[in-house]
Structure formats: structure tokens, C-alpha cells
Design a protein around this motif. Sequence first.
Motif, PDB file in Angstrom:
ATOM      1  N   GLU A 219      18.717  70.240  51.339  1.00  9.51           N
ATOM      2  CA  GLU A 219      18.384  70.699  51.580  1.00  9.51           C
ATOM      3  C   GLU A 219      16.154  70.537  51.258  1.00  9.51           C
ATOM      4  OE1 GLU A 219      15.257  74.319  54.540  1.00  9.51           O
ATOM      5  OE2 GLU A 219      17.781  74.583  52.738  1.00  9.51           O
ATOM      6  N   LEU A 220      15.676  68.626  51.468  1.00  7.75           N
ATOM      7  CA  LEU A 220      14.482  68.746  50.814  1.00  7.75           C
ATOM      8  C   LEU A 220      13.182  69.696  51.764  1.00  7.75           C
ATOM      9  CD1 LEU A 220      16.377  66.866  49.876  1.00  7.75           C
ATOM     10  CD2 LEU A 220      14.293  64.896  49.811  1.00  7.75           C
ATOM     11  N   ARG A 221      12.292  70.356  51.082  1.00 13.47           N
ATOM     12  CA  ARG A 221      11.722  71.285  51.229  1.00 13.47           C
ATOM     13  C   ARG A 221      10.294  71.107  51.302  1.00 13.47           C
ATOM     14  NH1 ARG A 221      13.709  76.107  53.696  1.00 13.47           N
ATOM     15  NH2 ARG A 221      11.900  76.949  53.001  1.00 13.47           N
ATOM     16  N   VAL A 222       9.547  70.326  50.661  1.00 11.39           N
ATOM     17  CA  VAL A 222       8.449  69.770  50.114  1.00 11.39           C
ATOM     18  C   VAL A 222       7.485  69.413  50.837  1.00 11.39           C
ATOM     19  CG1 VAL A 222       9.230  67.576  49.322  1.00 11.39           C
ATOM     20  CG2 VAL A 222       7.192  69.528  48.231  1.00 11.39           C
ATOM     21  N   ALA A 223       8.074  69.246  52.236  1.00 10.16           N
ATOM     22  CA  ALA A 223       7.050  67.952  52.982  1.00 10.16           C
ATOM     23  C   ALA A 223       5.791  69.309  54.031  1.00 10.16           C
ATOM     24  CB  ALA A 223       7.398  66.776  54.130  1.00 10.16           C
ATOM     25  N   ASP A 224       4.780  68.884  54.802  1.00 12.33           N
ATOM     26  CA  ASP A 224       4.603  69.664  55.554  1.00 12.33           C
ATOM     27  C   ASP A 224       4.904  69.123  57.134  1.00 12.33           C
ATOM     28  OD1 ASP A 224       2.415  70.580  53.580  1.00 12.33           O
ATOM     29  OD2 ASP A 224       0.789  69.498  55.334  1.00 12.33           O
ATOM     30  N   VAL A 225       4.587  69.896  58.060  1.00 12.34           N
ATOM     31  CA  VAL A 225       6.105  69.002  58.875  1.00 12.34           C
ATOM     32  C   VAL A 225       4.854  68.628  59.300  1.00 12.34           C
ATOM     33  CG1 VAL A 225       4.159  70.374  60.805  1.00 12.34           C
ATOM     34  CG2 VAL A 225       6.335  69.652  61.723  1.00 12.34           C
ATOM     35  N   CYS A 226       5.070  67.116  59.663  1.00 14.74           N
ATOM     36  CA  CYS A 226       4.205  65.965  60.468  1.00 14.74           C
ATOM     37  C   CYS A 226       3.847  66.020  61.239  1.00 14.74           C
ATOM     38  CB  CYS A 226       5.373  64.273  60.046  1.00 14.74           C
ATOM     39  SG  CYS A 226       6.457  64.545  58.633  1.00 14.74           S
ATOM     40  N   LEU A 227       2.121  65.392  61.419  1.00 10.13           N
ATOM     41  CA  LEU A 227       1.908  65.232  63.174  1.00 10.13           C
ATOM     42  C   LEU A 227       2.411  64.171  63.728  1.00 10.13           C
ATOM     43  CD1 LEU A 227      -0.997  65.719  64.271  1.00 10.13           C
ATOM     44  CD2 LEU A 227      -1.853  63.842  63.390  1.00 10.13           C
ATOM     45  N   ASP A 228       2.795  63.249  63.578  1.00 11.55           N
ATOM     46  CA  ASP A 228       4.013  62.243  64.833  1.00 11.55           C
ATOM     47  C   ASP A 228       5.316  62.141  63.920  1.00 11.55           C
ATOM     48  OD1 ASP A 228       3.794  59.391  63.048  1.00 11.55           O
ATOM     49  OD2 ASP A 228       1.908  60.558  62.227  1.00 11.55           O
ATOM     50  N   VAL A 229       5.775  61.746  65.146  1.00 12.51           N
ATOM     51  CA  VAL A 229       7.398  61.333  65.077  1.00 12.51           C
ATOM     52  C   VAL A 229       7.511  60.240  63.942  1.00 12.51           C
ATOM     53  CG1 VAL A 229       9.363  60.513  65.972  1.00 12.51           C
ATOM     54  CG2 VAL A 229       8.078  62.110  67.259  1.00 12.51           C
ATOM     55  N   ASP A 230       7.189  59.241  63.810  1.00 12.52           N
ATOM     56  CA  ASP A 230       7.341  58.041  63.177  1.00 12.52           C
ATOM     57  C   ASP A 230       7.400  58.604  61.782  1.00 12.52           C
ATOM     58  OD1 ASP A 230       7.871  56.580  65.130  1.00 12.52           O
ATOM     59  OD2 ASP A 230       5.811  55.086  64.791  1.00 12.52           O
ATOM     60  N   SER A 231       6.342  59.530  61.099  1.00  8.37           N
ATOM     61  CA  SER A 231       5.974  60.151  60.230  1.00  8.37           C
ATOM     62  C   SER A 231       6.497  61.021  59.632  1.00  8.37           C
ATOM     63  CB  SER A 231       4.557  60.339  59.658  1.00  8.37           C
ATOM     64  OG  SER A 231       3.469  59.364  59.905  1.00  8.37           O
ATOM     65  N   ALA A 232       7.987  61.386  60.699  1.00  5.77           N
ATOM     66  CA  ALA A 232       8.919  62.494  60.619  1.00  5.77           C
ATOM     67  C   ALA A 232       9.908  61.248  60.188  1.00  5.77           C
ATOM     68  CB  ALA A 232       9.591  63.164  61.166  1.00  5.77           C
ATOM     69  N   VAL A 233       9.923  60.582  61.273  1.00  3.92           N
ATOM     70  CA  VAL A 233      11.535  59.116  60.564  1.00  3.92           C
ATOM     71  C   VAL A 233      10.974  59.143  58.939  1.00  3.92           C
ATOM     72  CG1 VAL A 233      12.394  57.470  61.251  1.00  3.92           C
ATOM     73  CG2 VAL A 233      11.921  58.835  63.106  1.00  3.92           C
ATOM     74  N   LEU A 234      10.147  58.192  58.565  1.00  4.01           N
ATOM     75  CA  LEU A 234      10.400  57.767  57.218  1.00  4.01           C
ATOM     76  C   LEU A 234      10.157  59.240  56.265  1.00  4.01           C
ATOM     77  CD1 LEU A 234       8.301  55.932  55.619  1.00  4.01           C
ATOM     78  CD2 LEU A 234       6.352  57.026  55.846  1.00  4.01           C
ATOM     79  N   LEU A 235       9.750  60.360  56.849  1.00  6.29           N
ATOM     80  CA  LEU A 235      10.071  61.039  55.429  1.00  6.29           C
ATOM     81  C   LEU A 235      11.370  61.003  55.478  1.00  6.29           C
ATOM     82  CD1 LEU A 235       9.288  63.358  53.810  1.00  6.29           C
ATOM     83  CD2 LEU A 235       9.186  65.144  55.707  1.00  6.29           C
ATOM     84  N   GLY A 236      11.746  61.772  56.536  1.00  6.06           N
ATOM     85  CA  GLY A 236      13.973  61.728  56.740  1.00  6.06           C
ATOM     86  C   GLY A 236      14.440  60.364  56.121  1.00  6.06           C
ATOM     87  N   ALA A 237      13.707  59.115  56.452  1.00  6.52           N
ATOM     88  CA  ALA A 237      14.585  57.878  55.565  1.00  6.52           C
ATOM     89  C   ALA A 237      14.500  57.801  53.896  1.00  6.52           C
ATOM     90  CB  ALA A 237      13.608  56.562  56.046  1.00  6.52           C
ATOM     91  N   LEU A 238      13.397  58.372  54.105  1.00  5.43           N
ATOM     92  CA  LEU A 238      12.821  58.259  52.776  1.00  5.43           C
ATOM     93  C   LEU A 238      13.752  59.503  51.346  1.00  5.43           C
ATOM     94  CD1 LEU A 238       9.189  57.578  52.295  1.00  5.43           C
ATOM     95  CD2 LEU A 238      10.661  55.773  51.768  1.00  5.43           C
ATOM     96  N   ALA A 239      13.853  60.607  52.490  1.00  2.92           N
ATOM     97  CA  ALA A 239      14.928  61.917  51.453  1.00  2.92           C
ATOM     98  C   ALA A 239      16.403  61.014  51.407  1.00  2.92           C
ATOM     99  CB  ALA A 239      14.196  62.830  52.558  1.00  2.92           C
ATOM    100  N   ARG A 240      16.803  60.425  52.366  1.00  5.37           N
ATOM    101  CA  ARG A 240      18.522  60.312  52.354  1.00  5.37           C
ATOM    102  C   ARG A 240      18.068  59.085  51.448  1.00  5.37           C
ATOM    103  NH1 ARG A 240      21.835  58.018  57.012  1.00  5.37           N
ATOM    104  NH2 ARG A 240      19.909  56.452  57.435  1.00  5.37           N
ATOM    105  N   GLY A 241      17.493  58.089  51.301  1.00  5.77           N
ATOM    106  CA  GLY A 241      17.054  57.348  50.766  1.00  5.77           C
ATOM    107  C   GLY A 241      17.432  58.166  48.788  1.00  5.77           C
ATOM    108  N   LEU A 242      16.672  59.006  48.849  1.00  2.00           N
ATOM    109  CA  LEU A 242      16.321  59.970  47.244  1.00  2.00           C
ATOM    110  C   LEU A 242      17.577  60.406  47.088  1.00  2.00           C
ATOM    111  CD1 LEU A 242      13.304  61.240  47.212  1.00  2.00           C
ATOM    112  CD2 LEU A 242      13.809  59.665  45.540  1.00  2.00           C
TER     113      LEU A 242
END
Length: 357
Positions: A219-242
Motif C-alpha cells: 500500500e503506497l500512501r504518500v500521495a495527496d488525493v488527486c484533483l482529477d481522474v486522469d492524475s489518479a490513473v497516472l499515479l496508479g500506473a506509476l505505483a504499479r510500475g514501481l
Amino acid sequence: MGVEEELLLLGHDGSPAPRAQEVLEGADAGDGPLENEFMEEQLETATEPARSLTELADALRTGRAGAREAAARQDALVAALATSPVAFTGTTVSRLRYLRARSAFGITAWEQLTNGCHVHVAVADDAEGVAVLDRIGPWLAPLLALSANSPFWQGGATGYESFRSQVWARWPTAGPTRVFGSPEAYHEAVAALVATGTVLDEAMVYFDARLSARYPTVELRVADVCLDVDSAVLLGALARGLVETAARAAEAGEPPPDAPPELLRTAHWRAGHSGLDGDLLDPATWRPAPAHDVVGALVTHVKDALADAGDLDVVTELLGALWSRGNGAVRQRTWAAAADGDLHAVSLQAADALLAP
């Protein structure tokens, strides 16, 4: 992967609205999974596990829409804001555990109206999970910078892109961790923290990344909630990649990076302060470098994992759009300037942007 989002409940004037219990009591099955958080001014949504970024985007949008519909029945709005731009007095949810925390932690708990985004990524077992935790620490600060969405606090500008990260850091167990080396060492560290009597239970071990107590995930807990859906998707993709990149490195016998917690903490502070508008700390050198370069290094670091998942083109597109429009903090400041500093208007504009790409 799955994503949990903490969302802010608002009245129609843009002020935080303590209506979570009413919203949950009036919710129906069509609203999706909704839960309390620490304050009555918050709701939490959670997606089902997703394999593709399209699935994740649809699930995030569905969860946000369900929260909005449930809130609307109680004459409330929902916004993906990591802190309230408008001044507030938080209302602790009336549950014994939360009330105990409010009593024990004073202003740290009283002011804990902050909303994060938690990304869960599946791992094979605790051994793989701890191997991942030992290797992803240097790259968590850039995720915070990308997601930064809390430039205002108690009705004023803070000088931070993510002031949520400052408020959250008051908890005694929040922040980066050392290299553990084994599941046994990880669980011993968690048990030792609980044994101090400083925190109420294991759930209050608030590491930037941790093994989930409920799911077979990191569980990666470091992020702010993202203002928009696309930013949350980007966060999820990079987290899975990491996570995938770290798991592959561990399997190949590569040692964890040399990343002392004091440097990780400083990198985290800098990301929360500067976001994407200034320098971040380069994990390769621990020296300042332009945010664009550090984020580029992150993408390069996880490129193979992104490509293998079919995510690389989408991440490239989403990242380009983020650089163009700015993260949530940039957009909030832009809205504030356009509204002559009216932060109620910022909150309402964020509510309007809840389901935007």
C-alpha cells in the motif's frame, strides 16, 4: 491494483460539511463502497482490483460519481481536495477508536482533515512485499510531487504544494522507513511501535508505504488525493510500475538502494513544498534537480514494467497533459487568482472538476 480515495464533503458555499454519517445512512448499493474516515467532513471510496488503466479509470470515475450522488441526497457536494481551502473546525466521527485518537493526540487529531490517495498493488506474499518496500522509497517523493493538491490551509496560502503532507507528518509513525530485509524484521518493527503505547494499534503505523493488513498488497500512501481522474490513473500506473520494477530487482538479486531515512524524509519534504514547480531531490545523487528531470528519471526507472503492462503510451500521454495543465495545487492557485482570492470559489470549482478527465 486498487485505489482508495479520501474525498471532502462540502456545503453549497464551499465550506466543509460534517455530513458523512448522514450520507452513509442514505447511501444505496448503486453508490458503490463508501466508508467513513476520521472526520465527518470526509468520505472514502475504493475501487475493485483493476488490471488495465482503462478499468482503473472507469472504477475511479464510478466511485467518485457514487460518492457525489450519495452526498447530493444530503444536500452536500464532494470534491477531491487534499485539504480544505476554506477554514474549518473538524468534526471527529463518533467511533470509539477515533475518539480515543482525538483525546490522545490533541491538535494532531483535531486538525486531521486531510485527504490522501492510497494505491494497493498486489504482491505474491510478505517476502516479496518487504523486498518491494525496501526498494521503492527513493521514488515515493516524486509521486507526492505529481499528486500535490493542497496549497491552502485554514483559509490561506501555505507556500506548499502539498500542505497535507506537512499535517500528516505530525503522526508519530508517518514517513519513510529503513530497509527491513525480511518479513520477520518488518513485522517486528511494527510490533515494536505498537508496544511503545504511543499509537493505538497496528492500523496507526502510517508508513509512506506498508504491507496492507487487509489485502495481499503493498500500500503506497504518500500521495495527496488527486484533483482529477486522469492524475489518479497516472499515479496508479506509476505505483504499479514501481512495485513491479522493485520485485524484479529483488528476484534478480539486486541489493536495495542506499537511501537513509533522513534523506528520504528530506526528499519527501521538498516534494511537498515544491511539487512540480521547483527542484526535487534526484534519487541517483540526492542533489537538487528540476522536477521535470526527476519525474523523467522515475519513468525511465519503471519503463520496462510500464511497457510490459501496456501502460507506457498511456502514462506518456497522461504525464504530458499533467505538465501542460499543472497538478492540483497549480490549478487551485489559478482558480484562486481568477476569483480574486475567494477560496470558497476554489472549493466549488474543485467539486465541479470531480469527474473531469
